[in-house]
Scaffold this motif. Structure first.
Motif, PDB file in Angstrom:
ATOM      1  N   GLY A  65       3.148  -5.698  13.337  1.00 16.89           N
ATOM      2  CA  GLY A  65       1.978  -6.571  13.339  1.00 16.89           C
ATOM      3  C   GLY A  65       1.538  -6.983  11.956  1.00 16.89           C
ATOM      4  O   GLY A  65       0.412  -7.462  11.777  1.00 16.89           O
ATOM      5  N   ARG A  66       2.401  -6.843  10.971  1.00 19.68           N
ATOM      6  CA  ARG A  66       2.072  -7.273   9.608  1.00 19.68           C
ATOM      7  C   ARG A  66       3.368  -7.596   8.872  1.00 19.68           C
ATOM      8  O   ARG A  66       4.451  -7.189   9.291  1.00 19.68           O
ATOM      9  N   THR A  67       3.239  -8.326   7.791  1.00 15.80           N
ATOM     10  CA  THR A  67       4.387  -8.635   6.953  1.00 15.80           C
ATOM     11  C   THR A  67       4.012  -8.402   5.499  1.00 15.80           C
ATOM     12  O   THR A  67       2.896  -8.727   5.074  1.00 15.80           O
ATOM     13  N   THR A  68       4.929  -7.821   4.750  1.00 14.56           N
ATOM     14  CA  THR A  68       4.681  -7.503   3.344  1.00 14.56           C
ATOM     15  C   THR A  68       5.659  -8.272   2.472  1.00 14.56           C
ATOM     16  O   THR A  68       6.878  -8.182   2.663  1.00 14.56           O
ATOM     17  N   VAL A  69       5.124  -9.033   1.531  1.00 15.10           N
ATOM     18  CA  VAL A  69       5.933  -9.800   0.587  1.00 15.10           C
ATOM     19  C   VAL A  69       5.970  -9.021  -0.722  1.00 15.10           C
ATOM     20  O   VAL A  69       4.915  -8.748  -1.322  1.00 15.10           O
ATOM     21  N   ALA A  70       7.155  -8.638  -1.149  1.00 16.10           N
ATOM     22  CA  ALA A  70       7.310  -7.853  -2.377  1.00 16.10           C
ATOM     23  C   ALA A  70       7.675  -8.779  -3.527  1.00 16.10           C
ATOM     24  O   ALA A  70       8.612  -9.576  -3.432  1.00 16.10           O
ATOM     25  N   ARG A  71       6.906  -8.694  -4.597  1.00 13.43           N
ATOM     26  CA  ARG A  71       7.161  -9.448  -5.811  1.00 13.43           C
ATOM     27  C   ARG A  71       7.059  -8.505  -7.012  1.00 13.43           C
ATOM     28  O   ARG A  71       6.479  -7.418  -6.912  1.00 13.43           O
ATOM     29  N   ALA A  72       7.602  -8.935  -8.132  1.00 17.31           N
ATOM     30  CA  ALA A  72       7.510  -8.103  -9.328  1.00 17.31           C
ATOM     31  C   ALA A  72       6.056  -7.873  -9.721  1.00 17.31           C
ATOM     32  O   ALA A  72       5.697  -6.817 -10.261  1.00 17.31           O
TER      33      ALA A  72
END
Length: 497
Positions: free
Chosen positions: A321-328
């Motif tokens: 039920g969620r999405t995580t966007v990984a960035r530097a």
């Protein structure tokens, strides 16, 4: 030497992170510097602020003007810091009272003539300001959006000069009011659909329990037509859900007029959409379609034609039920509790099973086409329905079916039962431990799971669909016929060709 301070916000997911804009004017060579891990849009605020002050008949002092965006290790992105920087500079120049300005947070982009332009994220910023007992200053066109935050003082200004005059007592900016509910547009009615009784039954079950569904059928069979009528079957969002969904749309800049989203959103991205467009990301980590469909429907037409990476990226949001966007620069988490509705042809040519039109590679072409969707992805789909073409004679002579309002009434009653039993959760989100079953239903489900080799996830989803069928019949205990009907949909989900 003193420092003027004005609050603003950066955004991490849908959370507004406080940023303090600090301005120091000191002796030295004339300079206008911005520090604090600012991106290019923030750095360009120097010229916009300078031009806006010139339009008001003011000029920066011939001194060293230093602007710090604290905390300095947090990435600052976007042009919405313009207004806070300008206010802090005016306070440091003693044009505005420093103590009074420090009691507000500000978001807005400045025009060269001093106008204040709208920006994304005003609603979450207003909620963040309210939590910190601050007022909010924003563009005039977004005052109503900020007013949704509740008990908060909002100064909605058309330009910088009007704001200065307000603080000096020369004029008064009227408090804005919430602008109302967003228009839903034309709602398509299920009464227009002739025949297709099995598919309409599955659509009702999916709507009632919030289940994912896959429609498989030849071109023109009516898959997209059915999916387009799903929004008319769903109940309105609750007050908390509406605020949550509107916050996401505000972050994405998709809240026109600041009107609250009251109906479940319906998103239908093209099958060429990239992974970043689907699950979120891009240079500034914006919410994707799965988040814009939060508490609503994500419709994927021609599902096998989506890029493999985009399709597989849906697996985690469906479960969590969620999405995580990984960035530097950090990790950004967006809510993504959506209902997946997908449609596809049975094969590439679209006519598998039709002896007069199927291609020479049948049935292998169908196996290869369905093989574009991975097994783990298919396992996450609760109902799969074969949609067959309705003959023209049946379309012309069939009586009208049930209207959407009639079906929506049954769905609303079913949702009330689910929420009361499961603390506000739909069946698609609830634990099967909360589902009472009789012995015959339990025995059938266990036997079917062994024979069909259902995974633990598949077995759980079978029980959830069974519970929804029972709720539609207003039955407290899941019975054998409910499991049998749910098994029909589950069995079709795993058949190849």
């Amino acid at each position: 030497m003193t420092i003027a301070r004005v609050q603003s916000f950066a955004f991490s997911g849908i959370d507004a992170v406080p940023v303090e804009v600090q301005v120091q004017i000191s002796s030295g060579l004339p300079a206008f510097l911005i520090v604090g891990l600012a991106d290019k849009a923030v750095g360009e605020a120097r010229e916009r602020v300078r031009a806006a002050l010139t339009a008001m008949g003011l000029a920066l002092p011939p001194k060293r003007v230093l602007i710090n965006l604290a905390p300095a290790d947090l990435q600052k992105e976007g042009s919405h810091f313009d207004l806070a920087i300008a206010l802090a500079v005016l306070a440091a120049m003693d044009v505005l009272p420093r103590d009074e300005v420090a009691g507000y947070a500000a978001l807005g982009e400045l025009s060269l003539d001093g106008g204040v332009n709208p920006v994304a994220g005003v609603l979450p910023a207003a909620i963040g300001a309210s939590a910190r007992n601050l007022g909010l200053i924003c563009a005039q066109s977004q005052g109503g959006e900020a007013a949704w935050a509740g008990r908060i003082e909002v100064l909605a200004t058309p330009d910088l000069l009007s704001l200065v005059n307000h603080f000096k007592g020369i004029q008064v900016l009227s408090p804005p009011v919430p602008p109302g509910i967003a228009e839903t547009g034309r709602v398509l009615d299920l009464i227009d659909v002739k025949g297709m009784e099995t598919a309409k039954r599955a659509l009702e079950i999916a709507a009632a329990g919030g289940h994912s569904m896959l429609l498989i059928g030849p071109p023109g069979a009516g898959k997209s037509m059915l999916a387009a009528r799903l929004p008319g079957l769903l109940p309105d969002l609750s007050a908390s859900e509406a605020l949550e969904v509107s916050t996401i749309h505000s972050i994405a800049g998709l809240l026109p007029g600041g009107r609250l989203v009251k109906r479940p959103p319906f998103r239908e991205p093209h099958h060429s959409a990239s992974q970043a467009a689907i699950v979120g990301g891009g240079p500034r980590a914006k919410p994707g379609e799965v988040s814009l469909a939060h508490r609503g429907v994500l419709f994927l037409d021609e599902m096998p034609e989506l890029p493999r990476q985009s399709l597989e990226a849906l697996r985690a949001p469906i479960e969590t039920g969620r999405t995580t966007v990984a960035r530097a620069a950090g990790h950004f988490t967006y809510p993504a509790r959506f209902q997946l509705i997908a449609a596809m042809n049975p094969c590439r040519c679209g006519y598998l099973g039709d002896p007069t039109r199927e291609c020479r590679r049948a049935p292998r072409c169908g196996e290869e086409y369905l093989g574009k969707i991975s097994g783990p992805m298919l396992d996450r789909i609760d109902l799969a329905v074969q949609v067959t073409s309705v003959p023209a004679s049946e379309i012309a002579r069939s009586p009208a079916g049930e209207a959407s309002c009639t079906v929506a009434g049954r769905i609303a009653c079913s949702r009330i039962r689910q929420h009361a039993r499961q603390d506000g959760l739909c069946n698609a989100e609830a634990s099967p431990d909360q589902f009472p079953m009789d012995d015959a239903a339990r025995s059938l489900s266990e036997q079917a799971a062994d024979r069909l080799q259902l995974s633990a996830r598949g077995f759980t989803r079978l029980l959830r669909v069974s519970r929804t069928i029972a709720d539609l019949e207003d039955v407290d205990t899941v019975q054998r016929p409910h499991v049998a009907e749910a098994l029909g949909y589950r069995h079709r989900a795993v058949v190849r060709g």
